[in-house]
Design an enzyme around this catalytic site. Structure first.
Site, PDB file in Angstrom:
ATOM      1  N   ASP A   1      -1.082  -6.527  -0.489  1.00 39.56           N
ATOM      2  CA  ASP A   1      -1.064  -5.888   0.833  1.00 39.56           C
ATOM      3  C   ASP A   1      -2.480  -5.410   1.191  1.00 39.56           C
ATOM      4  O   ASP A   1      -3.049  -4.572   0.468  1.00 39.56           O
ATOM      5  CB  ASP A   1      -0.103  -4.694   0.746  1.00 39.56           C
ATOM      6  CG  ASP A   1       0.331  -4.189   2.104  1.00 39.56           C
ATOM      7  OD1 ASP A   1       0.043  -4.840   3.121  1.00 39.56           O
ATOM      8  OD2 ASP A   1       0.990  -3.122   2.127  1.00 39.56           O
TER       9      ASP A   1
ATOM     10  N   LYS B   1      -0.608  -9.795   2.684  1.00 41.06           N
ATOM     11  CA  LYS B   1       0.096  -9.288   3.873  1.00 41.06           C
ATOM     12  C   LYS B   1      -0.888  -8.491   4.710  1.00 41.06           C
ATOM     13  O   LYS B   1      -1.717  -7.755   4.175  1.00 41.06           O
ATOM     14  CB  LYS B   1       1.280  -8.406   3.477  1.00 41.06           C
ATOM     15  CG  LYS B   1       2.031  -7.825   4.684  1.00 41.06           C
ATOM     16  CD  LYS B   1       3.315  -7.167   4.290  1.00 41.06           C
ATOM     17  CE  LYS B   1       3.167  -5.750   3.796  1.00 41.06           C
ATOM     18  NZ  LYS B   1       2.539  -4.812   4.762  1.00 41.06           N
TER      19      LYS B   1
ATOM     20  N   GLU C   1      -1.113  -6.008   8.312  1.00 45.72           N
ATOM     21  CA  GLU C   1      -0.366  -5.310   9.364  1.00 45.72           C
ATOM     22  C   GLU C   1      -0.896  -5.733  10.725  1.00 45.72           C
ATOM     23  O   GLU C   1      -2.110  -5.747  10.949  1.00 45.72           O
ATOM     24  CB  GLU C   1      -0.475  -3.786   9.181  1.00 45.72           C
ATOM     25  CG  GLU C   1       0.312  -3.310   7.979  1.00 45.72           C
ATOM     26  CD  GLU C   1       0.503  -1.801   7.922  1.00 45.72           C
ATOM     27  OE1 GLU C   1       0.221  -1.089   8.916  1.00 45.72           O
ATOM     28  OE2 GLU C   1       0.955  -1.314   6.857  1.00 45.72           O
TER      29      GLU C   1
ATOM     30  N   ASP D   1       0.844  -1.206   0.000  1.00 48.41           N
ATOM     31  CA  ASP D   1       0.000   0.000   0.000  1.00 48.41           C
ATOM     32  C   ASP D   1       0.879   1.255   0.000  1.00 48.41           C
ATOM     33  O   ASP D   1       0.371   2.380  -0.076  1.00 48.41           O
ATOM     34  CB  ASP D   1      -1.018  -0.009   1.153  1.00 48.41           C
ATOM     35  CG  ASP D   1      -0.378  -0.053   2.528  1.00 48.41           C
ATOM     36  OD1 ASP D   1       0.867  -0.065   2.625  1.00 48.41           O
ATOM     37  OD2 ASP D   1      -1.129  -0.060   3.540  1.00 48.41           O
ATOM     38  N   SER D   2       2.202   1.070   0.015  1.00 42.81           N
ATOM     39  CA  SER D   2       3.137   2.180  -0.206  1.00 42.81           C
ATOM     40  C   SER D   2       2.890   2.793  -1.583  1.00 42.81           C
ATOM     41  O   SER D   2       3.380   3.885  -1.866  1.00 42.81           O
ATOM     42  CB  SER D   2       4.584   1.689  -0.093  1.00 42.81           C
ATOM     43  OG  SER D   2       4.784   0.536  -0.893  1.00 42.81           O
TER      44      SER D   2
ATOM     45  N   GLU E   1       9.496  -4.574  10.418  1.00 48.79           N
ATOM     46  CA  GLU E   1       9.857  -3.243   9.903  1.00 48.79           C
ATOM     47  C   GLU E   1      10.395  -2.351  11.012  1.00 48.79           C
ATOM     48  O   GLU E   1       9.759  -2.189  12.057  1.00 48.79           O
ATOM     49  CB  GLU E   1       8.630  -2.584   9.232  1.00 48.79           C
ATOM     50  CG  GLU E   1       8.955  -1.178   8.717  1.00 48.79           C
ATOM     51  CD  GLU E   1       7.973  -0.639   7.685  1.00 48.79           C
ATOM     52  OE1 GLU E   1       7.063  -1.379   7.256  1.00 48.79           O
ATOM     53  OE2 GLU E   1       8.139   0.541   7.315  1.00 48.79           O
TER      54      GLU E   1
HETATM   55  O1  KIV Z   1       3.477  -1.125   1.718  1.00 52.08           O
HETATM   56  C1  KIV Z   1       4.634  -1.557   1.611  1.00 52.08           C
HETATM   57  O2  KIV Z   1       5.346  -1.323   0.630  1.00 52.08           O
HETATM   58  C2  KIV Z   1       5.151  -2.354   2.701  1.00 52.08           C
HETATM   59  C3  KIV Z   1       6.597  -2.716   2.660  1.00 52.08           C
HETATM   60  C4  KIV Z   1       7.158  -2.771   4.025  1.00 52.08           C
HETATM   61  C5  KIV Z   1       6.811  -3.990   1.947  1.00 52.08           C
HETATM   62  O3  KIV Z   1       4.428  -2.720   3.595  1.00 52.08           O
END
Ligand code: KIV
Length: 266
Positions: free
Chosen positions: A84, A114, A116, A45-46, A183
């Site tokens: 993500d 993924k 969080e 989500d970056s 992280e």
């Molecule tokens: O959103 C993202 O790019 C991340 C990185 C830490 C992989 O969560």
């Protein structure tokens, strides 16, 4: 080369081979990443910060993540693609979590998702793995918690918070996560977590002892110039290169050099 699987990640840990990961958000770069032999692509989500120009990751939507993951999956012949889960796609309920995570596999061609968090989403992780949706948990600095954390800060620096992160790492493994992203935590803590867990750890700002590493693509290739986190390394500067090329193009148009006979039809 066949597509990298969850089992390959576990095998790499067992054989002490490093797992290589990077983010990607579009077809051309995912293709380059795949050709470079990277094991896994996180469609992070970056994307909100490095592609959409937003201040943080909170505004990214599930539909946007599906769009980006779909085009990355199209390019990734070998690398494992991990979608993500964006802010508010899973916090609302386990049911929402399963529905949204399922979209990554069903609509967008991802192998895994993924999420969080760990302890606070242990039920979600358990439900995902029971639904055959492989899940990577993410602890330490979790950008979706930016407001609670008061900014992008290194986590686990006090004895108490380090102990909590170690416990969270075990919770993620026990709940069924196939890997754990660490992280911005001290490298000694990341080493301890890596040694204690049987699932692979992937570090970003967690030092050299993790089973694998990930960085944000735009940091690695110099396309994001707002800031460079201490833990990131810029291997080239594509922004400068693109700027040079586009300025040269502009100047050639202005001077009447482009297009020449070569680019014109007789
Ligand atoms: O959103 C993202 O790019 C991340 C990185 C830490 C992989 O969560």
């Amino acid at each position: 080369m066949p597509k990298i699987t969850i089992q390959d990640f576990l095998k790499k840990k067992a054989e002490k081979q490093k797992i290589t990961m990077i983010t990607a958000y579009d077809y051309p770069f995912a293709k380059i990443v795949d050709e470079a032999g990277i094991d896994g692509i996180i469609v992070g989500d970056s994307v909100g910060m490095v592609v959409q120009g937003l201040e943080n990751t909170l505004h990214v939507t599930m539909d946007e993540m599906i769009y980006h993951t779909k085009i990355v999956s199209r390019a990734a012949q070998n690398a494992m693609v991990i979608g993500d889960l964006p802010f508010m796609s899973y916090q609302t309920s386990i049911e929402d979590c399963i529905k949204n995570a399922g979209r990554f596999l069903k609509e967008a061609g991802a192998t895994a998702v993924k999420i969080e968090g760990s302890a606070e989403v242990a039920g979600h992780i358990r439900a995902l793995s029971k639904s055959d949706i492989p899940v990577m948990a993410h602890i330490g600095l979790t950008p979706q918690s930016i407001h609670r954390m008061g900014g992008y800060k290194v986590q686990g620096k006090t004895e108490e918070s380090a102990k909590r992160l170690l416990e969270e790492a075990h919770v993620a493994e026990d709940a069924g996560a196939f890997s754990l992203l660490l992280e911005a935590i001290p490298m000694g803590l990341a080493k301890k977590i890596t040694e204690e867990l049987s699932i692979p750890t992937i570090g970003i700002g967690a030092g050299p002892h993790c089973d694998g590493q990930v960085l944000v693509l735009h940091d690695v290739i110099g396309l994001f110039d707002r800031f460079l986190p201490k833990f990131a390394k810029r291997y080239t500067n594509l922004k400068d290169e693109a700027l040079r090329a586009i300025k040269a193009y502009r100047e050639e148009i202005e001077k009447g050099i482009f297009p020449s006979d070569e680019q014109s039809f007789k």
